[in-house]
Scaffold this active site. Structure first.
Site, mmCIF file in Angstrom:
data_model
loop_
_atom_site.group_PDB
_atom_site.id
_atom_site.type_symbol
_atom_site.label_atom_id
_atom_site.label_comp_id
_atom_site.label_asym_id
_atom_site.label_seq_id
_atom_site.Cartn_x
_atom_site.Cartn_y
_atom_site.Cartn_z
ATOM 1 N N ARG A 1 2.288 10.633 9.138
ATOM 2 C CA ARG A 1 3.225 9.615 9.611
ATOM 3 C C ARG A 1 4.589 9.729 8.940
ATOM 4 N NH1 ARG A 1 -0.138 4.306 8.512
ATOM 5 N NH2 ARG A 1 -0.627 5.593 6.695
ATOM 6 N N GLY B 1 5.466 12.507 6.745
ATOM 7 C CA GLY B 1 5.851 13.897 6.552
ATOM 8 C C GLY B 1 6.680 14.473 7.684
ATOM 9 N N LYS C 1 7.678 4.311 -8.974
ATOM 10 C CA LYS C 1 7.126 3.989 -7.648
ATOM 11 C C LYS C 1 5.863 3.144 -7.774
ATOM 12 C CE LYS C 1 6.720 4.274 -3.126
ATOM 13 N NZ LYS C 1 5.331 4.142 -2.766
ATOM 14 N N HIS D 1 6.984 -0.327 -8.390
ATOM 15 C CA HIS D 1 7.577 -0.771 -7.118
ATOM 16 C C HIS D 1 6.486 -1.285 -6.185
ATOM 17 C CE1 HIS D 1 8.332 0.243 -2.860
ATOM 18 N NE2 HIS D 1 9.607 -0.014 -3.065
ATOM 19 N N GLU E 1 5.520 -5.002 -4.667
ATOM 20 C CA GLU E 1 5.354 -5.158 -3.214
ATOM 21 C C GLU E 1 4.093 -5.950 -2.892
ATOM 22 O OE1 GLU E 1 3.801 -2.015 -0.053
ATOM 23 O OE2 GLU E 1 5.802 -1.495 -0.797
#
Length: 300
Positions: free
Chosen positions: A10, A12, A172, A175, A179
């Protein structure tokens, strides 16, 4: 730049498309030959059905992006590439790998003269249109060499060299932990609104809150979009998967004695969502009945 790219899922394939739109030449590879053939139809794009074929089509010093699921798939692809590449070549892991795995991989590859960049990637399926937020760790000289590609993938000011090996995936990870908490808060708030005695339009409320309120965000824009499609979300089961980052965030918080109750509870709520019925809730109901005679609902 000339780049290799492994993994055309999805995100890449969209990343390959954005890179080629930016003038880079990409050789794309995936286990699905049909997807490779589709990618090869893009401008400035070649296709390879094996890693060996991919490496052969690139001029040294090579740079190969890996966008496959974290864990064994990433480990397998990185190890296989390491056996095919030459000193001076670089591997970029753009998936959601555990940052400690990235540190280990960078160290192992360095012994072979290979460079490793860990790139935390945020943007999902919208990245093709608006760009990807990139959190990057690894060797600074390699980052500098690959910066034109990072600049193409990201929106303005949308990429950052965070530090040495593992730094990108560490940032990340946090992050994604944040989220989880944000998504849980939105979910709980909209459930209270929906259960109220008022006939509220949740899509309009989500849109309203994005007009200057302190809770405005892209996630809230996506909530408005989801409510506009189906106000009751009738076709969606309340089963929420997790991809690991919040678990790793919680582990690091425990190691550093940092309290993160919101992120921790948002993760536990995802676990709860996967239960058809909670046995612990059965125990609580039974205890209330035993000590207070409170009514219980019997299984029909």
């Amino acid at each position: 730049m000339q780049l290799g790219f492994v993994g055309l899922g999805r995100m890449g394939l969209n990343m390959v498309t954005r890179l080629t739109q930016g003038g880079h030449h990409v050789v794309a590879s995936d286990v699905n030959a049909e997807v490779v053939a589709a990618a090869a139809k893009l401008p400035n794009t070649g296709g390879a059905t094996t890693l060996a074929e991919l490496v052969q089509q690139l001029d040294p010093p090579r740079a190969i992006w890996v966008m496959v699921p974290a864990g064994n798939p990433t480990e397998t692809v990185v190890n296989n590439l390491a056996g095919l590449l030459e000193p001076g070549d670089a591997i970029v892991d753009g998936g959601n790998s555990y940052f400690r795995d990235s540190i280990r991989r960078a160290d192992a590859l360095a012994k072979q003269g290979l460079q490793f960049i860990d790139q935390g990637t945020s943007g999902g399926i919208w990245g093709l249109q608006v760009g990807y937020c990139l959190m990057i760790g690894g060797d600074k000289a390699t980052f500098d060499r690959l910066e034109p590609a990072f600049k193409t993938l990201a929106p303005p000011d949308g990429y950052l060299y965070c530090g040495g090996p593992g730094a990108g995936h560490f940032v990340k990870m946090i992050h994604n932990g944040i989220e989880y908490g944000m998504m849980q808060a939105y979910g709980e708030g909209f459930e209270v609104l929906r259960k109220s005695s008022y006939e509220l339009d949740l899509g309009k409320i989500a849109h309203l809150w994005n007009q200057g309120s302190v809770v405005r965000s892209w996630l809230l824009e996506l909530a408005a979009s989801a409510f506009d499609k189906d106000p009751d979300l009738a076709d969606i089961r309340g089963y929420v998967q997790d991809s690991g980052e919040a678990r790793w965030t919680l582990l690091e918080a425990l190691n550093e004695d940092v309290p993160i109750p919101v992120i921790a509870l948002s993760l536990l709520e995802r676990f709860r969502s996967r239960q058809d019925e909670s046995y612990s809730a059965k125990v609580v109901a039974a205890l209330r009945h035993e000590f207070g005679g409170h009514a219980v609902l019997n299984v029909e």
